[in-house]
Scaffold this motif. Structure first.
Motif, mmCIF file in Angstrom:
data_model
loop_
_atom_site.group_PDB
_atom_site.id
_atom_site.type_symbol
_atom_site.label_atom_id
_atom_site.label_comp_id
_atom_site.label_asym_id
_atom_site.label_seq_id
_atom_site.Cartn_x
_atom_site.Cartn_y
_atom_site.Cartn_z
ATOM 1 N N ALA A 192 -1.826 -8.521 36.139
ATOM 2 C CA ALA A 192 -3.143 -8.890 35.624
ATOM 3 C C ALA A 192 -2.969 -9.631 34.316
ATOM 4 C CB ALA A 192 -4.011 -7.649 35.426
ATOM 5 N N GLY A 193 -3.945 -10.461 33.998
ATOM 6 C CA GLY A 193 -3.831 -11.214 32.762
ATOM 7 C C GLY A 193 -5.141 -11.821 32.320
ATOM 8 N N ALA A 194 -5.115 -12.398 31.126
ATOM 9 C CA ALA A 194 -6.303 -13.024 30.556
ATOM 10 C C ALA A 194 -5.893 -14.238 29.743
ATOM 11 C CB ALA A 194 -7.063 -12.037 29.676
ATOM 12 N N GLU A 195 -6.737 -15.273 29.784
ATOM 13 C CA GLU A 195 -6.590 -16.457 28.945
ATOM 14 C C GLU A 195 -7.854 -16.618 28.119
ATOM 15 O OE1 GLU A 195 -4.463 -20.084 30.540
ATOM 16 O OE2 GLU A 195 -5.061 -19.126 32.412
ATOM 17 N N TYR A 196 -7.670 -17.030 26.864
ATOM 18 C CA TYR A 196 -8.824 -17.093 25.957
ATOM 19 C C TYR A 196 -8.641 -18.255 24.994
ATOM 20 C CZ TYR A 196 -12.229 -15.640 22.416
ATOM 21 O OH TYR A 196 -13.281 -15.598 21.533
ATOM 22 N N LEU A 206 -2.261 -13.578 27.810
ATOM 23 C CA LEU A 206 -1.626 -12.267 27.879
ATOM 24 C C LEU A 206 -1.597 -11.839 29.338
ATOM 25 C CD1 LEU A 206 -0.447 -9.811 26.339
ATOM 26 C CD2 LEU A 206 -2.754 -8.831 26.380
ATOM 27 N N ALA A 207 -0.409 -11.493 29.846
ATOM 28 C CA ALA A 207 -0.261 -11.067 31.241
ATOM 29 C C ALA A 207 0.652 -9.849 31.302
ATOM 30 C CB ALA A 207 0.310 -12.197 32.096
ATOM 31 N N VAL A 208 0.294 -8.912 32.151
ATOM 32 C CA VAL A 208 1.068 -7.680 32.340
ATOM 33 C C VAL A 208 1.451 -7.574 33.806
ATOM 34 C CG1 VAL A 208 1.073 -5.170 32.088
ATOM 35 C CG2 VAL A 208 -0.206 -6.580 30.465
ATOM 36 N N ARG A 209 2.653 -7.088 34.077
ATOM 37 C CA ARG A 209 3.100 -6.915 35.458
ATOM 38 C C ARG A 209 3.827 -5.585 35.599
ATOM 39 N NH1 ARG A 209 6.344 -10.511 32.778
ATOM 40 N NH2 ARG A 209 8.618 -10.304 32.954
ATOM 41 N N VAL A 242 1.825 -27.113 18.842
ATOM 42 C CA VAL A 242 2.842 -26.057 18.758
ATOM 43 C C VAL A 242 2.476 -24.977 19.760
ATOM 44 C CG1 VAL A 242 3.998 -24.374 17.275
ATOM 45 C CG2 VAL A 242 3.190 -26.528 16.315
ATOM 46 N N SER A 243 3.470 -24.476 20.478
ATOM 47 C CA SER A 243 3.204 -23.414 21.435
ATOM 48 C C SER A 243 4.447 -22.550 21.584
ATOM 49 C CB SER A 243 2.789 -23.987 22.798
ATOM 50 O OG SER A 243 3.817 -24.818 23.313
ATOM 51 N N GLY A 244 4.266 -21.412 22.226
ATOM 52 C CA GLY A 244 5.398 -20.527 22.434
ATOM 53 C C GLY A 244 4.998 -19.306 23.235
ATOM 54 N N TYR A 245 5.997 -18.529 23.614
ATOM 55 C CA TYR A 245 5.717 -17.285 24.326
ATOM 56 C C TYR A 245 6.793 -16.261 24.026
ATOM 57 C CZ TYR A 245 9.305 -18.322 27.881
ATOM 58 O OH TYR A 245 10.487 -18.582 28.531
ATOM 59 N N TYR A 246 6.449 -15.007 24.252
ATOM 60 C CA TYR A 246 7.402 -13.896 24.186
ATOM 61 C C TYR A 246 7.207 -13.065 25.450
ATOM 62 C CZ TYR A 246 9.877 -9.693 22.747
ATOM 63 O OH TYR A 246 10.747 -8.635 22.694
#
Length: 670
Positions: A397-401, A411-414, A455-459
């Motif tokens: 599940a996840g959400a974009e805002y 934010l996404a969780v698996r 600028v963008s990024g992820y963890y």
């Protein structure tokens, strides 16, 4: 992030031939279009995986049948890999105020870069009406033929372990009439004895009454987020690639790729009865499989597509994969919320016991899915259940805002069950493993500071409940990336990418007699800078450099290896002729430090080169269009290694330190 399916070209150890797709005459325009540049940018700023050839063919189809900006739904917009939920929400919201009738207004909504990227695949309502009158009832066709040869030949072709076929052959015929399409594909790899080693045919129809899409022959299905079935996932990783998390491919589409895995064979249809949509499918497809001689059970499936040796030919079409199922979705809208919810049911049977199913030959899959736009938030998710090897569940599940214009948060969780297994799954994951054995949380952010700077990024934090067969314990890791894109003006653009990754792998640090299986920590750090500029005379220059360091922490002590790569590319195009060249230098001291780069074989074609070793390489590409109906293309590649005397190993060995290849093709439209 990496999926268990990938297509790359190796410049060391073993060779996997790259593919070239010959597109429409418009797509073949000499010099790179903004859309072509955006494809390359996606490859450089994320990880492309799976059957990327199918992605290119999908985009080709979208050029012919564009998405209509003022009437399309969220599902249609999601086929464009440059758009995230925030972009889609903005489009749906702004067009309610007033129709979007210009590229300038589109750029003011989603940004100039994204507007230029999607421009070849969208149309406005005025275009839609006139286009429909012109195209209904029209007949058109394309024929593509290509030949690939390596110099010198592989040892297996010379000594007879492979068949004497020295060339790779590929042909594709596509016919279109009104709302119907027919595609026939033929391919034979080097060393395969049969001219028609792989043959595919698909007949498609769309937009006929309540029939949204129909396919007979080979076809592709994508449901939810890919936990039950996902045959069209192309991206993994990259906060500025929204489709890396979402499964954005069409729910049902005819199959036109030359890849020999990842499709069904039979019949399928999607019926649209607003607000409901029903997709049903049935398949009986012969697939390559490895069967243990002692137990008589399937231990794995072979998706390489190679049938050169006696062992590989024995695996060919070994079992029949029977699949049937259905998916039902309901569209809702209430106040500020709108979206779709649905469910899937799938039954499959291979007729032979499988180790993956605990000795059974069949299983049932079921899933529920949903997506919604609520105010400024986009929500999505899927939960799936597998009957065997034991009742098991997986969910994501996840959400974009978009809190303010130009700022996108994801934010996404698996949580994928240790025992969950679907042979058709392609969910967002670090390892994939058929939608099972992984947990994780993915957080990404993108900031469009101006049309010139972003600028963008992820963890991504991940855990494998079971590391591997010999290490049945949990293992944690992470992957973090930062991207910087700058366009100072004057046709110049620069991209910077930084990555740090920690991941453990199963390793025997003892001996064969006294094994000591442990989790081996591996740390990867890399930095990449690329710059491109357009010059007068339809000339483009591109420079790319990358540094990479790989560290392995053994019980006996740490080992570290590094590598670097630098290339210069130049291209010039005219009305009928274009020429492009690339010269690369590289020095990579270990396989784990291998450097992967996009190789632009042809406008909108795709391949990934994996560089390992020390040497230089050169690629020359020429394209000539003698008439509007014919285009001829030739490509030559040569690599000079300074750290070896032969290239490859085993039957794939080529007795030279300077392997070369020639690729020629012709595209005809009528």
């Amino acid at each position: 992030m990496r999926n268990h399916r990938s297509s790359i070209r190796r410049h060391a150890v073993k060779t996997a031939m790259a593919f070239v797709i010959f597109m429409t005459a418009d797509s073949f325009s000499p010099s790179l279009s903004p859309a072509a540049e955006s494809i390359e940018e996606l490859a450089g700023r994320g990880e492309l995986l799976g059957n990327v050839e199918k992605l290119i063919l999908d985009l080709e189809e979208l050029k012919k049948h564009r998405i209509f900006l003022n009437t399309a739904g969220a599902d249609e917009f999601r086929q464009l890999p440059w758009l995230g939920s925030a972009d889609i929400q903005a489009l749906l919201r702004e067009r309610k105020k007033a129709a979007i009738t210009s590229l300038g207004r589109l750029a003011s909504i989603i940004g100039k870069g994204k507007a230029e990227a999607v421009a070849p695949y969208i149309a406005f309502d005025a275009v839609r009406r006139s286009r429909k009158k012109r195209t209904d009832g029209d007949f058109s066709g394309t024929f593509t033929s290509r030949v690939f040869r390596e110099i010198p030949l592989r040892r297996g072709v010379i000594d007879g372990k492979y068949a004497a076929a020295a060339e790779k052959l590929s042909n594709r015929l596509k016919l279109s009439f009104s709302r119907y399409t027919l595609t026939v594909v033929q391919e034979r790899d080097i060393g395969e004895p049969e001219l028609f080693d792989f043959t595919s045919m698909s007949l498609g129809a769309s937009g006929i009454g309540i029939l949204g899409t129909a396919a007979v022959g080979n076809y592709e299905v994508n449901l939810g987020e890919g936990l039950v079935i996902g045959q069209g996932r192309y991206y993994a990783g990259g906060a500025d690639v929204p489709s890396s998390v979402r499964l954005s491919s069409k729910r049902l589409s005819p199959y036109s790729s030359s890849s020999e895995y990842g499709f069904f064979q039979g019949a399928a249809a999607t019926f649209v009865l607003a607000p409901c949509e029903l997709t049903v499918f049935s398949s009986a497809n012969r697939v390559d499989a490895v069967i243990n001689r002692k137990t008589g059970m399937i231990t794995s499936f072979d998706d390489s597509g190679y049938h050169r040796t006696a062992t590989e030919r024995e695996r060919k079409d070994r079992v029949t994969e029977r699949v049937y199922g259905a998916n039902l979705r309901y569209a809702f809208k209430s106040g500020i919320a709108e979206g779709k919810i649905g469910g899937s049911w799938v039954r499959y049977d291979y007729g032979v016991p499988m180790t993956m199913l605990g000795g059974s030959s069949s299983s049932t899959l079921a899933g529920i899915e949903g997506e919604a736009l609520i105010g400024g938030i986009g929500l999505f998710g899927e939960a799936a259940w597998a009957e065997r090897p034991a009742d098991s569940f997986s969910w994501t599940a996840g959400a974009e805002y978009e809190p303010v214009r130009g700022v996108n948060l994801l934010l996404a969780v698996r949580s994928y069950g240790s025992n969950y297994y679907s042979p058709f799954a392609s969910a967002f994951a670090e390892r994939g493993e058929h939608g099972g054995n992984e947990q994780g949380i993915h957080a990404g952010a993108g900031f469009r500071l101006s049309d010139r700077l972003s600028v963008s990024g992820y963890y991504d934090r991940f855990r494998f409940p079971l590391l591997d067969d010999h290490c049945p314990f949990a293992s944690d890791g992470h992957d973090a990336r930062i991207y910087l894109a700058w366009k100072p003006g004057g046709g110049l653009s620069c991209d910077l990418q930084l990555q740090h990754k920690y991941k453990e792998e199963e390793k025997n640090q003892g001996t064969s007699k006294e094994p000591l299986w442990t989790a081996l920590p591996k740390i990867t750090m890399r930095g990449r800078l690329s710059c491109e500029i357009g010059l007068p005379g339809n000339v483009r220059l591109r420079t790319l450099g990358e540094l990479k360091r790989s560290e392995r922490k053994y019980l006996a002590g740490d080992e570290a290896f590094g590598g670097w790569l630098l290339y210069q590319q130049a291209g010039v195009g005219g009305k009928r002729f274009s020429l492009k060249g690339r010269f690369t230098m590289f020095d990579v001291r270990d396989y784990d430090a291998a450097i992967y780069v996009y190789e632009d074989d042809l406008p909108q074609s795709f391949s990934i080169g994996m560089y390992n070793g020390r040497g230089r390489s050169m690629i020359l590409l020429a394209s000539w269009e003698p008439s509007k109906q014919l285009r001829l293309v030739g490509r030559v590649e040569k690599v000079w290694y300074a750290d070896r005397e032969v290239y490859g190993d085993g039957s794939d060995t080529r007795e030279t330190a300077s392997p070369a290849s020639i690729h020629i093709g012709a595209y005809v439209k009528f």
